[in-house]
Design a protein around this motif. Structure first.
Motif, PDB file in Angstrom:
ATOM      1  N   THR A 131       0.814  -1.209   0.000  1.00  8.24           N
ATOM      2  CA  THR A 131       0.000   0.000   0.000  1.00  8.24           C
ATOM      3  C   THR A 131       0.852   1.266   0.000  1.00  8.24           C
ATOM      4  O   THR A 131       0.387   2.341  -0.358  1.00  8.24           O
ATOM      5  CB  THR A 131      -0.954  -0.043   1.213  1.00  8.24           C
ATOM      6  N   ASP A 132       2.116   1.124   0.363  1.00 10.82           N
ATOM      7  CA  ASP A 132       2.987   2.297   0.432  1.00 10.82           C
ATOM      8  C   ASP A 132       3.713   2.574  -0.877  1.00 10.82           C
ATOM      9  O   ASP A 132       4.256   3.660  -1.063  1.00 10.82           O
ATOM     10  CB  ASP A 132       4.016   2.102   1.547  1.00 10.82           C
ATOM     11  N   SER A 133       3.705   1.599  -1.805  1.00 12.90           N
ATOM     12  CA  SER A 133       4.537   1.818  -2.991  1.00 12.90           C
ATOM     13  C   SER A 133       3.994   2.951  -3.849  1.00 12.90           C
ATOM     14  O   SER A 133       2.786   3.116  -3.995  1.00 12.90           O
ATOM     15  CB  SER A 133       4.636   0.524  -3.825  1.00 12.90           C
ATOM     16  N   GLY A 134       4.894   3.735  -4.361  1.00  9.79           N
ATOM     17  CA  GLY A 134       4.515   4.827  -5.249  1.00  9.79           C
ATOM     18  C   GLY A 134       3.908   6.036  -4.549  1.00  9.79           C
ATOM     19  O   GLY A 134       3.329   6.898  -5.202  1.00  9.79           O
ATOM     20  N   LEU A 135       4.035   6.097  -3.244  1.00 11.14           N
ATOM     21  CA  LEU A 135       3.453   7.247  -2.531  1.00 11.14           C
ATOM     22  C   LEU A 135       4.544   8.253  -2.154  1.00 11.14           C
ATOM     23  O   LEU A 135       5.638   7.861  -1.757  1.00 11.14           O
ATOM     24  CB  LEU A 135       2.767   6.776  -1.249  1.00 11.14           C
ATOM     25  N   ASP A 136       4.218   9.562  -2.260  1.00  2.63           N
ATOM     26  CA  ASP A 136       5.155  10.544  -1.715  1.00  2.63           C
ATOM     27  C   ASP A 136       4.920  10.641  -0.202  1.00  2.63           C
ATOM     28  O   ASP A 136       4.013  10.014   0.340  1.00  2.63           O
ATOM     29  CB  ASP A 136       5.001  11.896  -2.424  1.00  2.63           C
ATOM     30  N   ILE A 137       5.749  11.436   0.445  1.00  7.16           N
ATOM     31  CA  ILE A 137       5.713  11.477   1.913  1.00  7.16           C
ATOM     32  C   ILE A 137       4.340  11.888   2.456  1.00  7.16           C
ATOM     33  O   ILE A 137       3.811  11.293   3.397  1.00  7.16           O
ATOM     34  CB  ILE A 137       6.794  12.466   2.438  1.00  7.16           C
ATOM     35  N   ASP A 138       3.721  12.911   1.808  1.00  2.00           N
ATOM     36  CA  ASP A 138       2.421  13.387   2.296  1.00  2.00           C
ATOM     37  C   ASP A 138       1.347  12.319   2.141  1.00  2.00           C
ATOM     38  O   ASP A 138       0.564  12.078   3.053  1.00  2.00           O
ATOM     39  CB  ASP A 138       1.990  14.644   1.525  1.00  2.00           C
ATOM     40  N   ALA A 139       1.364  11.671   0.974  1.00  2.00           N
ATOM     41  CA  ALA A 139       0.367  10.633   0.712  1.00  2.00           C
ATOM     42  C   ALA A 139       0.582   9.447   1.649  1.00  2.00           C
ATOM     43  O   ALA A 139      -0.374   8.846   2.145  1.00  2.00           O
ATOM     44  CB  ALA A 139       0.430  10.183  -0.739  1.00  2.00           C
ATOM     45  N   LEU A 140       1.856   9.161   1.919  1.00  2.00           N
ATOM     46  CA  LEU A 140       2.175   8.052   2.823  1.00  2.00           C
ATOM     47  C   LEU A 140       1.578   8.313   4.203  1.00  2.00           C
ATOM     48  O   LEU A 140       1.030   7.420   4.855  1.00  2.00           O
ATOM     49  CB  LEU A 140       3.695   7.901   2.928  1.00  2.00           C
ATOM     50  N   LYS A 141       1.666   9.572   4.625  1.00  2.00           N
ATOM     51  CA  LYS A 141       1.125   9.973   5.929  1.00  2.00           C
ATOM     52  C   LYS A 141      -0.399   9.753   5.953  1.00  2.00           C
ATOM     53  O   LYS A 141      -0.953   9.195   6.908  1.00  2.00           O
ATOM     54  CB  LYS A 141       1.472  11.451   6.163  1.00  2.00           C
ATOM     55  N   VAL A 142      -1.058  10.200   4.882  1.00  2.00           N
ATOM     56  CA  VAL A 142      -2.515  10.072   4.802  1.00  2.00           C
ATOM     57  C   VAL A 142      -2.932   8.602   4.846  1.00  2.00           C
ATOM     58  O   VAL A 142      -3.823   8.202   5.601  1.00  2.00           O
ATOM     59  CB  VAL A 142      -3.054  10.729   3.504  1.00  2.00           C
ATOM     60  N   VAL A 143      -2.247   7.796   4.032  1.00  2.00           N
ATOM     61  CA  VAL A 143      -2.574   6.373   3.964  1.00  2.00           C
ATOM     62  C   VAL A 143      -2.311   5.700   5.317  1.00  2.00           C
ATOM     63  O   VAL A 143      -3.119   4.917   5.818  1.00  2.00           O
ATOM     64  CB  VAL A 143      -1.778   5.695   2.823  1.00  2.00           C
ATOM     65  N   SER A 144      -1.181   6.058   5.934  1.00  2.00           N
ATOM     66  CA  SER A 144      -0.839   5.467   7.235  1.00  2.00           C
ATOM     67  C   SER A 144      -1.871   5.829   8.295  1.00  2.00           C
ATOM     68  O   SER A 144      -2.268   4.989   9.106  1.00  2.00           O
ATOM     69  CB  SER A 144       0.534   5.953   7.700  1.00  2.00           C
ATOM     70  N   ASP A 145      -2.285   7.095   8.281  1.00  2.00           N
ATOM     71  CA  ASP A 145      -3.323   7.515   9.241  1.00  2.00           C
ATOM     72  C   ASP A 145      -4.586   6.684   9.036  1.00  2.00           C
ATOM     73  O   ASP A 145      -5.241   6.293  10.002  1.00  2.00           O
ATOM     74  CB  ASP A 145      -3.651   9.003   9.078  1.00  2.00           C
ATOM     75  N   GLY A 146      -4.893   6.450   7.769  1.00  2.00           N
ATOM     76  CA  GLY A 146      -6.067   5.638   7.453  1.00  2.00           C
ATOM     77  C   GLY A 146      -5.936   4.227   8.001  1.00  2.00           C
ATOM     78  O   GLY A 146      -6.857   3.687   8.613  1.00  2.00           O
ATOM     79  N   VAL A 147      -4.763   3.644   7.802  1.00  2.00           N
ATOM     80  CA  VAL A 147      -4.542   2.282   8.289  1.00  2.00           C
ATOM     81  C   VAL A 147      -4.577   2.252   9.819  1.00  2.00           C
ATOM     82  O   VAL A 147      -5.188   1.363  10.423  1.00  2.00           O
ATOM     83  CB  VAL A 147      -3.210   1.713   7.758  1.00  2.00           C
ATOM     84  N   ASN A 148      -3.969   3.249  10.432  1.00  2.00           N
ATOM     85  CA  ASN A 148      -3.996   3.292  11.898  1.00  2.00           C
ATOM     86  C   ASN A 148      -5.420   3.424  12.428  1.00  2.00           C
ATOM     87  O   ASN A 148      -5.745   2.897  13.499  1.00  2.00           O
ATOM     88  CB  ASN A 148      -3.119   4.429  12.416  1.00  2.00           C
ATOM     89  N   ALA A 149      -6.255   4.136  11.662  1.00  2.00           N
ATOM     90  CA  ALA A 149      -7.656   4.267  12.074  1.00  2.00           C
ATOM     91  C   ALA A 149      -8.377   2.917  11.998  1.00  2.00           C
ATOM     92  O   ALA A 149      -9.393   2.705  12.652  1.00  2.00           O
ATOM     93  CB  ALA A 149      -8.375   5.289  11.185  1.00  2.00           C
ATOM     94  N   LEU A 150      -7.820   2.025  11.179  1.00  2.00           N
ATOM     95  CA  LEU A 150      -8.425   0.687  11.044  1.00  2.00           C
ATOM     96  C   LEU A 150      -8.076  -0.212  12.231  1.00  2.00           C
ATOM     97  O   LEU A 150      -8.760  -1.193  12.499  1.00  2.00           O
ATOM     98  CB  LEU A 150      -7.909   0.003   9.767  1.00  2.00           C
ATOM     99  N   ARG A 151      -6.985   0.115  12.920  1.00  2.00           N
ATOM    100  CA  ARG A 151      -6.551  -0.761  14.020  1.00  2.00           C
ATOM    101  C   ARG A 151      -7.656  -0.845  15.059  1.00  2.00           C
ATOM    102  O   ARG A 151      -8.188   0.161  15.497  1.00  2.00           O
ATOM    103  CB  ARG A 151      -5.286  -0.216  14.683  1.00  2.00           C
ATOM    104  N   ALA A 152      -8.004  -2.075  15.400  1.00  2.00           N
ATOM    105  CA  ALA A 152      -9.068  -2.263  16.389  1.00  2.00           C
ATOM    106  C   ALA A 152      -8.906  -3.627  17.066  1.00  2.00           C
ATOM    107  O   ALA A 152      -8.262  -4.525  16.505  1.00  2.00           O
ATOM    108  CB  ALA A 152     -10.439  -2.181  15.704  1.00  2.00           C
ATOM    109  N   GLU A 153      -9.485  -3.736  18.221  1.00  2.00           N
ATOM    110  CA  GLU A 153      -9.422  -4.955  19.032  1.00  2.00           C
ATOM    111  C   GLU A 153      -9.886  -6.193  18.260  1.00  2.00           C
ATOM    112  O   GLU A 153      -9.353  -7.277  18.434  1.00  2.00           O
ATOM    113  CB  GLU A 153     -10.350  -4.799  20.260  1.00  2.00           C
ATOM    114  N   ASP A 154     -10.904  -5.993  17.447  1.00  2.00           N
ATOM    115  CA  ASP A 154     -11.510  -7.154  16.783  1.00  2.00           C
ATOM    116  C   ASP A 154     -11.056  -7.297  15.334  1.00  2.00           C
ATOM    117  O   ASP A 154     -11.686  -7.980  14.545  1.00  2.00           O
ATOM    118  CB  ASP A 154     -13.044  -7.045  16.855  1.00  2.00           C
ATOM    119  N   ARG A 155      -9.982  -6.627  14.989  1.00  2.00           N
ATOM    120  CA  ARG A 155      -9.553  -6.664  13.589  1.00  2.00           C
ATOM    121  C   ARG A 155      -8.080  -7.031  13.481  1.00  2.00           C
ATOM    122  O   ARG A 155      -7.262  -6.544  14.264  1.00  2.00           O
ATOM    123  CB  ARG A 155      -9.788  -5.293  12.951  1.00  2.00           C
TER     124      ARG A 155
END
Lengths: 257, 482
Positions: free
Chosen positions: A172-196
């Motif tokens: 998911t990180d390939s081809g991303l610049d630093i800003d986009a990487l941050k956005v995508v990472s924030d999105g993934v971190n928002a997915l982190r959950a006890e049941d996932r």
């Protein structure tokens, strides 16, 4: 939640996965690292049920159910989500229509009523902001004319919309610049959950600066050759795959720089 | 979209749903074609003498014509003496008839087809002419239309009630000498629709004709004539279905449109004739000549067609752009499945200055079907500044079907500009995998991808037809994957 035992898989009679063993519990984030051609993406595709790959032996269970006997769409409805490395375009089908069809297919499977257009639109707008996509994207064809970074953000948006039990993120990180990487990472971190559970496939360590995994596994020639904590990724970054006696092909080495 | 999506899901598993037969007493001619048959037909319809003479002239010429074989179609030749040329439900009194007098069995038939004709249940905003085999059985909303000055009736009525208009325009766009099927139609045409929109009138509602073939061994020879006088506008819709039968049936129609100065006609078709079964048995042979004459300045005709039915389709809705600045448009989706064959496209004949035309054709082939786009864009010597844009896209589902594109361009004027784009694509495994990975089943995924492919054409359709067309594709594609 997910239990992979001695998984072998091949494509066109060429064996790619040569006995993968991996257990992932709910709430955990696992990263699979390894050089190009090691079988990382194949593992992701096999778990999602791509017919192009043939499972020759081994087993995969999710919540004690046999995952391999289920069709791709059944796995998806049971909560398996794959964020594609190269999301394909579907011209003329709006992102909105695509996502709504998808969300409603999953809701239907869970015995919930379908979301109407207005409800869905509201949700989609909120989530699109989370991954910094202009809501105008919703009206465009699926991935049609999207830049590489937009496609990746679109994949994460879909994960957020579908709230899967197991999210598999393929490069998911390939081809991303630093800003986009941050956005995508924030999105993934928002997915982190006890049941996932989250399974990240990546070539580089840099994604793991933003999304700190609980476990890191190194895949080489279709097998997991080393497992450890987040520190393993750092060590790999410093010493390269050669440290583990893994030959890295030239393309991988050059693109890593 | 909400209801469409839902209904579409329910429809996936359905077969051709209009395949039922109405059990009704009919008057049917014995099979066979000769001058006596034509004279009887004309008598039954109480036609003026000019009409009979017109028919006989066409018939005599037709006898000398040969059935065309240039199309990319294979079918068993038709024995024209094996067909009955007239079949109509029996009625107590002859015309005119009010809805109350129409056989309830017929009303039920149209209700089942989703076309309620009864006063209390009429389709809002759409006036319908219902044609059953060889006759028009009812026409709705005639009075409010008459108030606006619009004539909307069956062609049989028009021949009797408006002979001067009929005589002035009938056969001027498609003469009986035009081609074999048009010649046959001129000799034996049974019923169809007549529309006249007077000067400056914007027709207050959508007009439509619903063609239903019911009787066996009968040909349907529809004839439709639409005239839009100066500065007028009309939108017309055409729908068609037939019972499922093992024998092939012939539908040979002629549609003529005439647009005067600044007039606009929008003509939309959803063709859903019975396509035959999965082994290619039965189905309608659809040989149709549809043509518009844009004779007025800045007149405009737009053809939009969604072709999902028929065993064989031979159809080229065309525009003759004579008036200066006139505009012709052709938007088409043709879907073939199983053993269906379609050879369809358009002709844009640019004669006047600054005439423009647009062709968007989307062909979808599945099963073992064959799908052909055949188009002609022609510029006459006086077509200064004329231009055309053509886009032909083919989509293949599976690997046993065929798609062909035959674009012809003839230019006698150096200032004319032609742009042509063509693509062929497949529903890819990657697209399917993406959809399925998101929980969408295969049939739904194919239908979504196909609908996306057709979007540019669907958006030209009137709202209620666009939904209908989407559903139709869904049903027609059933079983094309897996």
């Amino acid at each position: 939640m997910l239990s992979i035992k001695n998984l072998h898989a091949s494509v066109e009679d060429k064996e790619i996965l040569k006995g993968i063993n991996l257990d992932i519990k709910a709430g955990e984030v696992h990263a699979i690292m390894g050089p190009n051609g090691s079988g990382k993406s194949t593992l992701a595709q096999v778990l999602a049920g791509n017919d192009a790959f043939e499972v020759t032996s081994g087993s995969v269970t999710m919540n004690d159910e046999d995952l391999l006997e289920k069709a791709t769409e059944e796995r998806a409805r049971d909560g398996v989500f794959l964020a594609f490395q190269y999301p394909v375009e579907i011209p003329g089908v709006s992102n909105l229509q695509f996502m709504r069809t998808s969300v409603n297919a999953l809701r239907h499977h869970r015995g919930e009523s379908e979301m109407n257009a207005a409800e869905f639109m509201k949700l989609a707008r909120e989530v699109s902001k989370q991954v910094d996509l202009d809501p105008a994207f919703l009206k465009r064809g699926v991935n049609e004319g999207f830049s590489g970074g937009e496609k990746k953000r679109n994949e994460i948006m879909q994960a957020l919309m579908l709230q899967p039990k197991l999210a598999i993120l393929d490069e998911t990180d390939s081809g991303l610049d630093i800003d986009a990487l941050k956005v995508v990472s924030d999105g993934v971190n928002a997915l982190r959950a006890e049941d996932r559970a989250i399974l990240m496939v990546t070539h580089y360590q840099r994604l793991l600066d933003h999304i700190v995994p609980d476990f890191v596994h190194v895949l080489a020639e279709g097998k997991i050759v080393k497992s450890g904590g987040p520190e393993l990724a750092l060590e790999l970054e410093e010493r390269g795959y050669a440290w583990l006696g893994i030959k890295e092909d030239e393309t991988a080495a050059s693109s890593a720089n | 979209m909400t209801t469409a999506n839902k209904e579409v899901n329910e429809l996936i598993k359905r077969e051709y749903e209009h395949g039922f037969v109405t059990d009704i007493e009919v008057d049917t001619f014995e099979p066979g074609l000769n001058e006596d048959v034509i004279t009887r037909l004309s008598e039954i319809k109480k036609e003026p003498q000019f009409m009979l003479e017109w028919r006989l002239k066409a018939y005599r010429r037709w006898l000398e014509m040969e059935e065309p074989d240039w199309a990319h179609l294979g079918y068993e030749r038709i024995d024209y003496n094996d067909i009955s040329y007239y079949s109509a439900p029996k009625r107590k009194e002859d015309m005119p008839q009010s809805l109350d007098e129409v056989d309830p069995e017929l009303l039920r038939t149209y209700e089942r087809l989703g076309i309620p004709l009864h006063e209390h249940a009429k389709l809002a905003g759409v006036a319908v002419d219902a044609v059953f085999d060889s006759v028009s059985v009812a026409t709705t909303f005639k009075e409010p239309l008459a108030k606006a000055g619009v004539i909307f009736c069956s062609i049989s009525e028009a021949v009797r009630d408006y002979p001067e208009l009929v005589q002035k325009y009938l056969g001027t766009v498609v003469p009986h000498t035009d081609n074999f099927f048009a010649g046959l139609n001129a000799a034996v045409f049974s019923d169809g629709t007549f529309v006249y929109v007077p000067k400056g009138v914007r027709c207050p509602m959508e007009l439509s004709t619903y063609f239903r073939i019911n009787a066996a061994n009968t040909g349907q020879f529809e004839r439709t004539l639409i005239i839009a006088d100066e500065g007028s506008y009309v939108s017309y819709l055409e729908g068609c279905t037939a019972p499922m039968r093992d024998e092939n049936q012939l539908h040979a129609a002629v549609v003529e449109l005439v647009a005067l100065d600044n007039a606009e006609i929008k003509y939309s078709t959803v063709q859903n004739w019975y396509p035959g079964d999965e082994n290619g048995k039965g189905g309608i042979y659809n040989f149709v000549t549809k043509r518009a004459a844009c004779i007025g300045k800045n007149s405009k005709v737009s053809w939009t067609q969604v072709e999902t039915g028929s065993a064989v389709t031979w159809k080229y809705p065309s525009c003759i752009l004579r008036g200066e600045g006139s505009v012709g448009e052709f938007y088409s989706v043709a879907l073939t499945h199983n053993y269906q064959q379609a050879d369809t496209g358009t002709k844009m004949i640019h004669l006047g200055k600054n005439t423009t035309s647009t062709i968007i054709s989307k062909g979808i082939s599945a099963g073992k079907s064959s799908n052909v786009y055949r188009g002609l864009v022609k510029f006459g010597p006086r077509a200064e500044g004329a231009r055309n844009f053509t886009e032909c896209d083919s989509l293949l589902i599976g690997d046993q079907c065929g798609a062909h594109t035959f674009p012809y361009i003839e230019s006698l004027n150096k200032s004319a500009i032609v742009e042509h784009e063509a693509t062929t694509s497949k529903v890819s495994d990657e697209q399917m995998f993406l959809c399925r990975q998101r929980g969408i089943d295969m049939e739904r995924a194919v239908s979504m991808i196909v609908n996306g492919f057709c979007k540019d054409v669907f958006r030209e359709l009137p709202m209620e037809f666009a939904v209908e067309a989407g559903k139709l594709l869904e049903v027609s594609l059933e079983g094309s994957v897996g």
